[in-house]
Design a protein around this motif. Sequence first.
Motif, PDB file in Angstrom:
ATOM      1  N   LYS A 275       0.993  -1.105   0.140  1.00 30.29           N
ATOM      2  CA  LYS A 275       0.192  -0.162  -0.016  1.00 30.29           C
ATOM      3  C   LYS A 275       0.935   1.169  -0.100  1.00 30.29           C
ATOM      4  O   LYS A 275       0.453   2.183  -0.701  1.00 30.29           O
ATOM      5  N   ARG A 276       1.859   1.185   0.842  1.00 29.02           N
ATOM      6  CA  ARG A 276       2.833   2.446   0.754  1.00 29.02           C
ATOM      7  C   ARG A 276       3.708   2.534  -0.731  1.00 29.02           C
ATOM      8  O   ARG A 276       3.664   3.839  -0.992  1.00 29.02           O
ATOM      9  N   THR A 279       1.410   4.686  -3.113  1.00 28.40           N
ATOM     10  CA  THR A 279       1.327   5.903  -3.028  1.00 28.40           C
ATOM     11  C   THR A 279       2.379   6.517  -3.849  1.00 28.40           C
ATOM     12  O   THR A 279       2.157   7.943  -4.145  1.00 28.40           O
ATOM     13  N   ASN A 281       2.674   6.244  -7.122  1.00 29.04           N
ATOM     14  CA  ASN A 281       2.198   6.193  -8.410  1.00 29.04           C
ATOM     15  C   ASN A 281       2.003   7.783  -8.930  1.00 29.04           C
ATOM     16  O   ASN A 281       1.141   8.427  -8.557  1.00 29.04           O
ATOM     17  N   SER A 282       2.634   8.121  -9.984  1.00 29.23           N
ATOM     18  CA  SER A 282       2.510   9.440 -10.472  1.00 29.23           C
ATOM     19  C   SER A 282       2.348   9.553 -11.942  1.00 29.23           C
ATOM     20  O   SER A 282       1.884  10.519 -12.290  1.00 29.23           O
TER      21      SER A 282
END
Length: 304
Positions: A275-276, A279, A281-282
């Motif tokens: 999950k970390r 985060t 993803n850009s």
Amino acid sequence: MELSDWFKGFEKGIARLLPEQRAAFFSECGKNCVNGGTLSIYRKIYEGAKGDMDVFFQLANGLPGVKGEVVEKGKVYYLTFLKSGIPRQDIFLVTKVWISNAGEEKAAASIDESLRKLRTDYIDLLLIHQAYGDVFGSWRAMEKAYRTGKVRAIGVSNFQAGRFFDFAHYVDIKPMVNQLQCNPLVQQQGIGPILAEHGTKMMAWGPFGGEGAEGVVKNELLASIGKGYGKTAAQVALRWLTQRGIVAIPKSTHVERMRQNLDIFDFTLTDEEMKRIATLNSHDAGTVNFGDPQFVKFLIETYG
């Protein structure tokens, strides 16, 4: 052969080729190619292994139809590997149908030409390289090659979500693979359900970034997670892809990094760690807009 069985065999092959056995040759197509390609096996990777076949991973990845020096080098290195005593069945050979060979007749001829040049009677995975030109004609030729045993699996690359759905909807044999840019910064979460709907496996090019998504191997979050397992940020990125069920094709010219790229099967990321990483993803669909009209125009006018 069912797709699931094919990939199980592929993954078993990777597990079998741990550092104490045969290890790593990772190759990404296109970087050294001019006007397409037959087999872009890079001199630097071969020289990086320094003749040590214990650091050779049998994944050859290229484009059909390249002219000139690159093709001859690729062919020579591939045949050299065969002559080294490595059985053909231990080499996973991937090649592609380029835009210049689009269409049923031309694609069929290019498949036969690749088989002839590579002196093999089958290709493990054949992909359409870009979603343009007569892709449906190319696919019909690939379906025939698959049914006759010339190709073990067929798929596409760089087919983004809408184009992939449209294509998969109208073909008889659904693509077994879609090769896309995918890494912790370019996660391809949006296309995942569409691929799953069609039973298509994702193969990640650029698993360490590239094409506007540099920074994976130096990412602080990945490095901090890796520290707890005695792994590098790059190894965490590969493990993250593997746990998502994505086939990664990293490349390196350094023997030790080749070994590290395979040394990812002795730890498992927790749900919280996954999950970390999510985060980060850009650029979910990739840093290259394959639907950009100017990009498409360039491809067709240059290679079509």
